[in-house]
Write a protein that holds these residues in place. Structure first.
Motif, PDB file in Angstrom:
ATOM      1  N   GLU A   3       6.179   0.307   1.485  1.00 33.34           N
ATOM      2  CA  GLU A   3       5.784   0.374   0.082  1.00 33.34           C
ATOM      3  C   GLU A   3       4.713   1.441  -0.151  1.00 33.34           C
ATOM      4  O   GLU A   3       4.666   2.037  -1.225  1.00 33.34           O
ATOM      5  N   LEU A  58       4.699   2.568  -3.986  1.00 34.53           N
ATOM      6  CA  LEU A  58       4.595   1.290  -4.704  1.00 34.53           C
ATOM      7  C   LEU A  58       3.243   0.646  -4.481  1.00 34.53           C
ATOM      8  O   LEU A  58       2.794  -0.160  -5.282  1.00 34.53           O
ATOM      9  N   GLN A  59       2.593   0.964  -3.364  1.00 33.10           N
ATOM     10  CA  GLN A  59       1.245   0.467  -3.107  1.00 33.10           C
ATOM     11  C   GLN A  59       0.361   1.651  -2.748  1.00 33.10           C
ATOM     12  O   GLN A  59       0.815   2.564  -2.064  1.00 33.10           O
ATOM     13  N   GLN A  87       6.611   4.613  -0.296  1.00 36.07           N
ATOM     14  CA  GLN A  87       7.411   4.737  -1.524  1.00 36.07           C
ATOM     15  C   GLN A  87       6.539   4.907  -2.761  1.00 36.07           C
ATOM     16  O   GLN A  87       7.060   5.054  -3.868  1.00 36.07           O
ATOM     17  N   ASN A 130       3.610  -6.117  -8.864  1.00 36.42           N
ATOM     18  CA  ASN A 130       4.348  -7.040  -7.985  1.00 36.42           C
ATOM     19  C   ASN A 130       3.612  -8.362  -7.860  1.00 36.42           C
ATOM     20  O   ASN A 130       2.519  -8.530  -8.353  1.00 36.42           O
ATOM     21  N   THR A 162       6.791  -3.996   5.743  1.00 33.43           N
ATOM     22  CA  THR A 162       7.103  -3.818   4.325  1.00 33.43           C
ATOM     23  C   THR A 162       5.971  -3.086   3.606  1.00 33.43           C
ATOM     24  O   THR A 162       6.220  -2.205   2.781  1.00 33.43           O
ATOM     25  N   THR A 163       4.731  -3.448   3.943  1.00 30.31           N
ATOM     26  CA  THR A 163       3.585  -2.785   3.314  1.00 30.31           C
ATOM     27  C   THR A 163       3.604  -1.295   3.628  1.00 30.31           C
ATOM     28  O   THR A 163       3.347  -0.461   2.746  1.00 30.31           O
ATOM     29  N   LEU A 170      14.715  -2.567  -1.765  1.00 28.77           N
ATOM     30  CA  LEU A 170      13.601  -3.482  -1.533  1.00 28.77           C
ATOM     31  C   LEU A 170      14.095  -4.739  -0.838  1.00 28.77           C
ATOM     32  O   LEU A 170      15.268  -5.085  -0.907  1.00 28.77           O
ATOM     33  N   ARG A 199       9.478  -2.989  -9.807  1.00 26.58           N
ATOM     34  CA  ARG A 199       9.181  -2.197  -8.614  1.00 26.58           C
ATOM     35  C   ARG A 199      10.370  -1.304  -8.266  1.00 26.58           C
ATOM     36  O   ARG A 199      10.212  -0.130  -7.947  1.00 26.58           O
ATOM     37  N   THR A 235      10.734   3.078  -8.457  1.00 27.67           N
ATOM     38  CA  THR A 235      11.046   3.999  -7.359  1.00 27.67           C
ATOM     39  C   THR A 235      12.151   4.992  -7.732  1.00 27.67           C
ATOM     40  O   THR A 235      12.402   5.932  -7.003  1.00 27.67           O
TER      41      THR A 235
END
Lengths: 321, 254
Positions: free
Chosen positions: A60, A65-66, A63, B254, A56-57, A95, B98, B102
């Motif tokens: 992300e 997100l991280q 994407q 998050n 998942t990391t 997600l 989140r 995206t």
């Protein structure tokens, strides 16, 4: 790392540290440590690994997100950390926890998300295709896990993306919804979408994936098509022809002498037998003849090739779950 | 069903995305019953209470004239701080922030949509409170509306920044508790509806530096006296900048 003609995603040496964590005396935890992969257009690429492996990391980070700690990521030729609305409009994301507001109803929510795109998919067609119409008057809060999952998939697809990220797409799906979802995913792949999914379920990978990366401890430990992975012993780097024959019969039978050399016979419970190794037709013929001579009819009989689960066990020394 | 690589593929325009998100958030806020109580019912009850009791007598005008600017300030705190704070806290919990970040909306568009929703709801609150206060005899100076609304928007900005700071740093249950508690404390003792000079001596020295006290005083000065008090405006500006910078620095998605 495999090369594809037209990669939609290339990750090279990804590193991600999280923390500092109180449970580690204020130290950082490295959740992804040098993961590399590519995913092609018109292909389903699966990241297969146990919970906590870093799947998942990785998604992300791809994407945006991280923020990654190290390594490079190219998503449709751009860096997701600095990407703008143009790149985001070409990438669909589902997600793991859905990301849907609990008070919303599915169709108004999908229309809302569709409004973020210049030329979205037809909401009604998507709703029909995924069977959302039958619960369209229920708020997200009251949907079952599988229903939520279908709405989340629709929300990821509504912008008609070139790349689709699915984090554990079959979580919570009953067998019927799973078939509906898998059929749609395969159809989108055939239409040219580049699909990247994570799963800890072998069955998902075996049924869907064109190419599998096995992830363990934050990096990829093996890769290939499902067929390649099953044929190859990664611990000894040799081809594998092993099969296992399971059967139930009266307890205490001694028949090892009738079989060829090198086969492992195990009576795991009284009357529950397994024979593992390079089983050939001669072995089967000898065994059934031996049964016939003694008037033994097994209560059950099953022949299995290696599964991805065995592959994972070979590589990591652990079960996938 | 898929029409991959459509020649028209791409994001909707930035204004369209922000309007879309603002509209969605506005409808969500207006459909939330608890939020409506905080945004409309309680401020109207406070307005009625302040016009029938002598609490605000002798402050340079009829009770309703002194009370209404403070009630408008209270509305800004309800919607921008408590309402948007709680909504954002739970959106964060459920991964909504989140997911939306995206989509082409992105993080910036999401925040812009939230600010837009606050402004739309606040505008509706001004209409309702203004109409009820008018029936109770409120006679604002016509020339006070422009600076008054400007101050209200600045106050909403500082409270939105504070609400997002809380929502982005603690659990949603804590956001719920903190923003509701502060709404009550600041509403009663923060100089927002009751001017500093009617508060206990200990509170008087502090409230001028609070966003609640600064907003309440600035709006009363604008509507009652027709002046824009620059110290109070400066305090609001500083809160907006500080809370905004802190939210940008510490907001966890998050």
């Amino acid at each position: 790392m495999r090369s594809t003609d037209s990669p939609v995603l290339t990750i090279d040496g990804l590193i991600k540290d999280v923390g500092p964590l109180a449970s580690l005396d204020g130290k950082m935890l490295r959740v992804v440590s040098g993961l590399s992969m590519t995913a092609g257009r018109g292909q389903i690429t699966a990241l297969l690994g146990a919970n906590g492996a870093g799947k998942t990391t990785t998604l992300e980070c791809a994407q945006g997100l991280q923020k990654r700690t190290g390594g490079t990521i190219s998503l449709l030729g751009a860096d997701p950390d600095t990407a703008g609305a143009d790149l985001r409009s070409r990438v669909g994301v589902m997600l793991q926890d859905g990301g849907l507001p609990p008070s919303a109803r599915p169709i108004p929510l999908l229309r809302h998300v569709a409004g973020m795109y210049r030329d979205p998919m037809d909401v009604d067609a998507l709703v029909e295709r995924l069977g959302i119409a039958q619960f369209s008057r229920t708020s997200v809060r009251r949907l079952s896990g599988g229903q939520k999952q279908r709405v989340a998939l629709a929300a990821a697809l509504i912008g008609n993306p070139e790349v689709l990220f699915l984090d554990e797409p079959s979580a919570g799906l009953d067998p019927h919804s799973r078939q509906v979802v898998f059929d749609l995913i395969a159809e989108l792949r055939d239409a040219g979408m580049g699909i990247i999914l994570t799963t800890h379920l072998m069955d998902d990978a075996e049924r869907l994936a064109d190419y599998v990366y096995i992830i363990d401890g934050g990096h990829n430990v093996a890769e290939g098509t499902v067929a390649d992975l099953l044929r190859h012993d990664h611990s000894t780097d040799t081809a594998i022809t092993d099969r296992t024959l399971f059967f139930d019969a009266p307890p205490g039978l001694e028949f090892k002498d009738v079989l060829g050399a090198g086969l492992q016979v195990l009576e795991s419970r009284a009357g529950s037998y397994s024979i593992t190794g390079a089983l050939g037709p001669d072995d089967l013929a000898a065994l059934t003849a031996w049964w016939a001579a003694r008037n033994i009819m097994p209560a059950s009989l099953r022949l299995e090739a290696r599964s991805l689960e065995d592959v994972f066990l070979d590589i990591s020394g652990r079960d996938l779950r | 069903m898929s029409k991959l690589l459509s020649p028209n593929a791409g994001p909707a325009s930035l204004p369209r995305r922000i309007l879309q998100q603002g509209r969605y958030e506005t409808i969500t806020m207006l459909r939330n019953g608890e939020q409506l109580i905080l945004a409309v019912v309680l401020p109207l009850l406070a307005l009625a209470g302040l016009t029938v009791t002598p609490l605000l007598d002798g402050l340079g005008g009829p009770r309703v004239d002194v009370a209404t600017p403070g009630i408008l300030a209270l509305c800004a705190m309800s919607t921008a701080f408590t309402g948007q704070g709680i909504a954002t806290g739970f959106d964060r919990r459920y991964g909504v922030l989140r997911f939306l970040s995206t989509t082409p909306l992105g993080r910036g568009g999401l925040i812009a949509g939230k600010i837009l929703a606050v402004l739309v709801v606040l505008f509706l609150q001004v209409l309702v409170v203004g109409a009820v206060a008018g029936l109770l005899g409120w006679q604002p100076r016509p020339e006070a509306w422009l600076p008054g609304l400007g101050i209200l928007v600045l106050g909403a900005a500082s409270f939105t920044a504070l609400g997002l700071l809380v929502a982005g740093t603690v659990r949603p249950e804590a956001t719920l508790a903190i923003t509701n508690l502060l709404w009550i404390l600041l509403g009663a003792l923060g100089g927002i509806v009751v001017p500093a000079e009617r508060l206990p001596a200990v509170a008087q020295g502090i409230v001028h530096f609070l966003p609640s006290g600064a907003l309440g005083q600035a709006l009363r000065d604008a509507f009652l006296l027709g002046i824009v008090p620059f110290p109070a405006v400066l305090v609001l500006l500083l809160w907006t900048l500080l809370a905004g910078a802190a939210a940008i620095r510490w907001f966890k998605w998050n």
